[in-house]
Design a protein around this motif. Structure first.
Motif, PDB file in Angstrom:
ATOM      1  N   LEU A 166       0.838  -1.188   0.000  1.00 52.01           N
ATOM      2  CA  LEU A 166       0.000   0.000   0.000  1.00 52.01           C
ATOM      3  C   LEU A 166       0.876   1.241   0.000  1.00 52.01           C
ATOM      4  N   LEU A 283      -0.152  -1.760   8.113  1.00 49.69           N
ATOM      5  CA  LEU A 283      -1.206  -1.000   7.445  1.00 49.69           C
ATOM      6  C   LEU A 283      -1.925   0.020   8.326  1.00 49.69           C
ATOM      7  N   LYS A 287      -2.582   3.671   6.796  1.00 56.73           N
ATOM      8  CA  LYS A 287      -3.940   4.190   6.653  1.00 56.73           C
ATOM      9  C   LYS A 287      -4.176   5.410   7.531  1.00 56.73           C
ATOM     10  N   GLY A 294      -5.063   6.651  -0.067  1.00 53.93           N
ATOM     11  CA  GLY A 294      -4.013   5.674  -0.302  1.00 53.93           C
ATOM     12  C   GLY A 294      -4.428   4.684  -1.379  1.00 53.93           C
ATOM     13  N   ASN A 296      -3.590   0.508  -3.099  1.00 49.57           N
ATOM     14  CA  ASN A 296      -3.054  -0.839  -2.953  1.00 49.57           C
ATOM     15  C   ASN A 296      -2.425  -1.235  -4.291  1.00 49.57           C
ATOM     16  N   THR A 306      -3.523  -1.869  -9.509  1.00 50.04           N
ATOM     17  CA  THR A 306      -3.670  -0.988  -8.356  1.00 50.04           C
ATOM     18  C   THR A 306      -5.111  -1.070  -7.866  1.00 50.04           C
ATOM     19  N   ASP A 309      -7.856   1.811  -1.183  1.00 53.56           N
ATOM     20  CA  ASP A 309      -7.402   1.355   0.134  1.00 53.56           C
ATOM     21  C   ASP A 309      -8.566   1.141   1.091  1.00 53.56           C
ATOM     22  N   HIS A 310      -9.795   1.017   0.559  1.00 52.88           N
ATOM     23  CA  HIS A 310     -10.969   0.883   1.426  1.00 52.88           C
ATOM     24  C   HIS A 310     -11.865  -0.233   0.920  1.00 52.88           C
ATOM     25  N   SER A 326      -9.360   7.936  -3.395  1.00 49.95           N
ATOM     26  CA  SER A 326      -8.480   6.775  -3.446  1.00 49.95           C
ATOM     27  C   SER A 326      -8.498   6.147  -4.834  1.00 49.95           C
TER      28      SER A 326
END
Length: 346
Positions: A166, A283, A287, A294, A296, A306, A309-310, A326
């Protein structure tokens, strides 16, 4: 780490080729009852340095746009761009989905989105894949074994070793183990596995991010780095020997470092990435620094991937309160990596 990452990002954008320099970026719209469709529709209001194609059921997406009060036109991928439109590759959903209402019937649809995107990346139709969130429980309830995007993509592409990383808030955090119960982490942490992870991380920081000699901080597993073996011997018997071997080959590795001090500013200032030993070791810090903005990244795949991040945030679906930042960042990162890859082939 922040200033160095920001400097690289600015230099990459400044050198970025035009919007037609790479094939389109595929964006899977994810769990249809969650916020994936909402944030994918938001892509229409932003201009990117490459073309973007949403994969999803056209009627479901158009219905969600009406629910959100958005004037978004879903056009065919090959048609011309307009300010109020986004390209959509239609993948049919077998039932009428309601925002906020999970249904196991979405499981095969979500998997078909991924399979279509993977096929497109393999064929050169897409330069990269960006994924909106999926609901693991719904997929499994629908009769399809599913651990996560990372593991599914590895299996479908035949990748021997993948690494979850991440990025955001000036940090990059990679994981030595991913979706495991905490009690299973020590057994999963082996010399062979850790060595493969570090080799993939090192190579991908060079290949995908253009960092010529990556500097990686490696966390220990136990409190205080094991306290010389009193709190555990993984640092002595597993992590330390691997780092010594790879340092002898020229890799720039620091550690094993106690996890409670690996993220201090002085250490981060001289690093390109932190390697944490398990999911919730690294993480939470990442976060905290970047939640909502952010991304991943799956390293070690034969394609660029990619993600946000949620999660699916089902309670926000259709309300207009889902933030797309994000996803914007994930698409931008995919484009930058695709441009780096295209430049390397020239």
């Amino acid at each position: 780490m922040n200033a160095r990452l920001e400097k690289r990002a600015v230099s990459r954008r400044a050198a970025a080729p035009g919007s037609n320099s790479v094939p389109p970026i595929a964006v899977t719209s994810g769990e249809p009852a969650g916020v994936g469709p909402d944030i994918c529709l938001a892509l229409a209001r932003k201009r990117f340095a490459a073309r973007v194609v949403i994969l999803g059921d056209r009627e479901m997406l158009q219905s969600r746009a009406r629910q959100l009060g958005l004037r978004v036109r879903l056009r065919d991928p090959g048609s011309g761009m307009t300010s109020d439109s986004i390209a959509c590759l239609h993948v049919p959903l077998s039932y009428t989905c309601r925002a906020g209402t999970l249904d196991r019937r979405s499981a095969p649809y979500v998997i078909s989105l991924l399979d279509r995107a993977i096929a497109g990346c393999k064929a050169g139709e897409f330069a990269a894949l960006t994924t909106a969130p999926v609901h693991k429980g719904v997929i499994n309830d629908g009769g399809i074994p599913f651990i996560g995007h990372t593991e599914y993509l590895a299996g479908r592409t035949g990748a021997a070793q993948v690494v979850m990383m991440l990025a955001g808030g000036g940090l990059r955090v990679a994981l030595a183990t991913t979706h495991l119960a905490l009690k299973d982490v020590p057994r999963a942490l082996t010399r062979e596995g850790l060595e493969r992870t570090i080799r993939v991380l090192h190579a991908e920081l060079i290949r995908r991010f253009g960092i010529s000699a990556p500097r990686i901080l490696v966390a220990g597993l136990n409190p205080h780095g094991g306290e010389g073996g009193y709190f555990g011997r993984e640092e002595i018997e597993v992590i330390g020997p691997v780092l010594e071997k790879l340092r002898a080959e020229g890799l720039r590795l620091t550690g094993p470092l106690p996890a409670d001090t690996v993220f201090v500013p002085d250490r981060l200032a001289g690093a390109d990435c932190v390697l944490a030993m398990y999911h919730d070791q690294g993480l939470p810090v990442l976060k905290y620094a970047s939640f909502g903005k952010g991304i991943n990244v799956t390293l070690g795949l034969p394609m660029i991937r990619t993600s946000v991040d949620h999660g699916t945030a089902v309670d926000l679906a259709g309300t207009g309160r889902a933030e797309p930042d994000s996803l914007f960042a994930a698409v931008e990162a995919a484009i930058e990596m695709a441009q780096i890859e295209a430049q390397a082939r020239r």
